[in-house]
Design an enzyme around this catalytic site. Sequence first.
Site, mmCIF file in Angstrom:
data_model
loop_
_atom_site.group_PDB
_atom_site.id
_atom_site.type_symbol
_atom_site.label_atom_id
_atom_site.label_comp_id
_atom_site.label_asym_id
_atom_site.label_seq_id
_atom_site.Cartn_x
_atom_site.Cartn_y
_atom_site.Cartn_z
ATOM 1 N N CYS A 1 13.683 11.411 6.508
ATOM 2 C CA CYS A 1 13.731 11.046 7.928
ATOM 3 C C CYS A 1 15.154 11.088 8.459
ATOM 4 O O CYS A 1 15.370 11.005 9.656
ATOM 5 C CB CYS A 1 13.121 9.683 8.153
ATOM 6 S SG CYS A 1 14.121 8.400 7.439
ATOM 7 N N LYS B 1 0.894 -1.166 0.000
ATOM 8 C CA LYS B 1 0.000 0.000 0.000
ATOM 9 C C LYS B 1 0.928 1.210 0.000
ATOM 10 O O LYS B 1 1.440 1.624 1.043
ATOM 11 C CB LYS B 1 -0.882 -0.021 1.261
ATOM 12 C CG LYS B 1 -2.187 0.702 1.168
ATOM 13 C CD LYS B 1 -2.076 2.166 0.857
ATOM 14 C CE LYS B 1 -1.660 3.008 2.041
ATOM 15 N NZ LYS B 1 -1.425 4.443 1.664
HETATM 16 P P1 NAD Z 1 2.204 9.397 7.134
HETATM 17 O O1 NAD Z 1 2.373 8.768 8.471
HETATM 18 O O2 NAD Z 1 1.242 10.499 6.993
HETATM 19 O O3 NAD Z 1 1.754 8.283 6.058
HETATM 20 C C1 NAD Z 1 2.466 7.082 5.880
HETATM 21 C C2 NAD Z 1 1.515 6.009 5.375
HETATM 22 O O4 NAD Z 1 0.504 5.780 6.354
HETATM 23 C C3 NAD Z 1 0.798 6.371 4.080
HETATM 24 O O5 NAD Z 1 0.778 5.229 3.246
HETATM 25 C C4 NAD Z 1 -0.603 6.762 4.535
HETATM 26 O O6 NAD Z 1 -1.593 6.407 3.605
HETATM 27 C C5 NAD Z 1 -0.799 5.963 5.809
HETATM 28 N N1 NAD Z 1 -1.594 6.682 6.822
HETATM 29 C C6 NAD Z 1 -1.581 8.029 7.066
HETATM 30 N N2 NAD Z 1 -2.407 8.320 8.101
HETATM 31 C C7 NAD Z 1 -2.940 7.159 8.511
HETATM 32 C C8 NAD Z 1 -3.859 6.816 9.539
HETATM 33 N N3 NAD Z 1 -4.386 7.743 10.348
HETATM 34 N N4 NAD Z 1 -4.202 5.523 9.690
HETATM 35 C C9 NAD Z 1 -3.663 4.572 8.893
HETATM 36 N N5 NAD Z 1 -2.789 4.838 7.889
HETATM 37 C C10 NAD Z 1 -2.419 6.112 7.709
HETATM 38 O O7 NAD Z 1 3.665 9.826 6.654
HETATM 39 P P2 NAD Z 1 4.063 10.674 5.369
HETATM 40 O O8 NAD Z 1 3.653 12.103 5.574
HETATM 41 O O9 NAD Z 1 3.657 9.981 4.134
HETATM 42 O O10 NAD Z 1 5.672 10.561 5.454
HETATM 43 C C11 NAD Z 1 6.471 11.423 6.216
HETATM 44 C C12 NAD Z 1 6.810 10.826 7.558
HETATM 45 O O11 NAD Z 1 7.483 9.572 7.385
HETATM 46 C C13 NAD Z 1 7.777 11.680 8.357
HETATM 47 O O12 NAD Z 1 7.365 11.689 9.689
HETATM 48 C C14 NAD Z 1 9.119 10.958 8.204
HETATM 49 O O13 NAD Z 1 10.036 11.203 9.233
HETATM 50 C C15 NAD Z 1 8.672 9.550 8.175
HETATM 51 N N6 NAD Z 1 9.659 8.686 7.552
HETATM 52 C C16 NAD Z 1 10.374 7.861 8.361
HETATM 53 C C17 NAD Z 1 11.356 7.053 7.811
HETATM 54 C C18 NAD Z 1 12.178 6.159 8.679
HETATM 55 O O14 NAD Z 1 12.922 5.347 8.144
HETATM 56 N N7 NAD Z 1 12.094 6.254 9.992
HETATM 57 C C19 NAD Z 1 11.592 7.076 6.434
HETATM 58 C C20 NAD Z 1 10.823 7.933 5.643
HETATM 59 C C21 NAD Z 1 9.844 8.727 6.221
#
Ligand code: NAD
Length: 492
Positions: free
Chosen positions: A284, A176
């Site tokens: 990140c 997904k």
């Molecule tokens: P996000 O948490 O908004 O979304 C990530 C995924 O979760 C998406 O596929 C989205 O559809 C799903 N999602 C969003 N809200 C949800 C909910 N309430 N319930 C269930 N699923 C949900 O993150 P983003 O804005 O796409 O990405 C940025 C974030 O990711 C930043 O916080 C960044 O630091 C983090 N990140 C972390 C790493 C790591 O390795 N630690 C790597 C890349 C990004």
Amino acid sequence: MIEDGQLLNYVGGAWKRSRSGEFQDVRNPATAETIVRVPLSSREDVDEAARAAQAAFPAWRRTPPLERVQYLFRFKRLLEEHFDEIAQLTTQECGKTLAESQGELQRGLENVEVATGIPSLMMGYNVEDIARGIDEHMLRQPVGVVAAITPFNFPGMIPLWFLPYAIACGNCFILKASEKVPMTMSRVFDLVEQLGLPPGVLSLVNGGKETVDALLDHPDVRAISFVGSSPVAKYIYGRAAANGKRVQCQGGAKNAVVVLPDADMEMTTRIVADSSFGCAGQRCLATSVAITVGEARSPFTEHIAQVASSRKVGYGLDSGVEMGPVITPESKQRIESLIAKGESEGARVLVDGRNPAIKGYERGYFVRPTILEGVNPHGEIANTEIFGPVLSLMHAQTIDEAIELVNSASFGNMACLFTSSGAAARKFRYEAQAGNIGINIGVAAPMAFFPFSGWKESFFGDMHAQGRDAIEFYTQKKVVVERWPKEWSRTF
Ligand code: NAD
């Protein structure tokens, strides 16, 4: 695959329309133009993918590992043949520069390469005669149907942290991808279609929260990998674990670098600027806090302000551009209001990137590099993930004080030190509370054969992505103790 302006799902070896009837626009963040509509798939769509995966699993796990990895060798070839075209799609939907899109796809490809070593990587171990005539073996078996939920900021790389290892270990995998950037993986799955994999081994289901919840609740899905923000990571960890699934969740970050006075200031500022403003700070592993120690303060501040002000910002497909837009108008607004919050907490805006005019891209979601000086370590923005091109400067008198500041953060994704002292480097490596450490490195991104090992609020789970941890996550151990008494066996 796109049909009538909307993306399709890839389920059971075929492209299918989602049954939900709900869509979201995918926009180019540099121009605000709609590129495509992405379906927000329903529970029925997820159920169909999970059933197809479950049906494919018995034959796939029996396929010899050496045969399974032949598909990955073909996958690697196809990804290489279509490399630039996929990278361009990433830039169009995500905003980063073409070089950044190419870089992330390359890092993804490296995971495909490492996973081709599965015949050796998933070996077990054994000991003969643990008691006289009794032998004990540890075997690794696949988990079953597994799924990954990925974020917007690395549309090409992050799905490949999981997909190759999952199927190489004999699992069936459902992706997904982020609904904000679904084009990259849709194109990659066009290539997956050409691999000739048995239907159901790999599926792509587009969607948002409802799609995710359906994966978390589906009884056939045995393991969940997640990368995204910490609040969602925590939610997913809790819900999937409560449903008895194996879970690994990588969350957000607030990474600090410490600059000692003996660091090479020219090199340090160049590297820190790339770390803070690369991918418009939406990484990140981006540096979001720089802590200068002692006399490092004034040369570092001077240099970094210069580098930040001169960064070329624009559309990532235009030549010479060093930084693209942020992902959405909401994101731009959030970043700009956090800069204002920093000011209200006493910081000085040394370089102000709010509301820039980018010629030819007036509707794009741009924020230029921004530097906040004298950020209050106990204030809100010192502890909030801004996820934009904003660097906060803090100052410490000693390395101990600096390490204390690093360790006071609730996140623990990465911490870096710039120095020419081996003893200081060792002390930092030993004491800093983060899972990825950089010494004279600005983005300490582990290679595919090492785990991506965030700590604290940056990770929920036990086994990380990539490398040996991926093999651990995607296999379950079975220990066999066996005895073959002579008197029970026919002798030959
Ligand atoms: P996000 O948490 O908004 O979304 C990530 C995924 O979760 C998406 O596929 C989205 O559809 C799903 N999602 C969003 N809200 C949800 C909910 N309430 N319930 C269930 N699923 C949900 O993150 P983003 O804005 O796409 O990405 C940025 C974030 O990711 C930043 O916080 C960044 O630091 C983090 N990140 C972390 C790493 C790591 O390795 N630690 C790597 C890349 C990004």
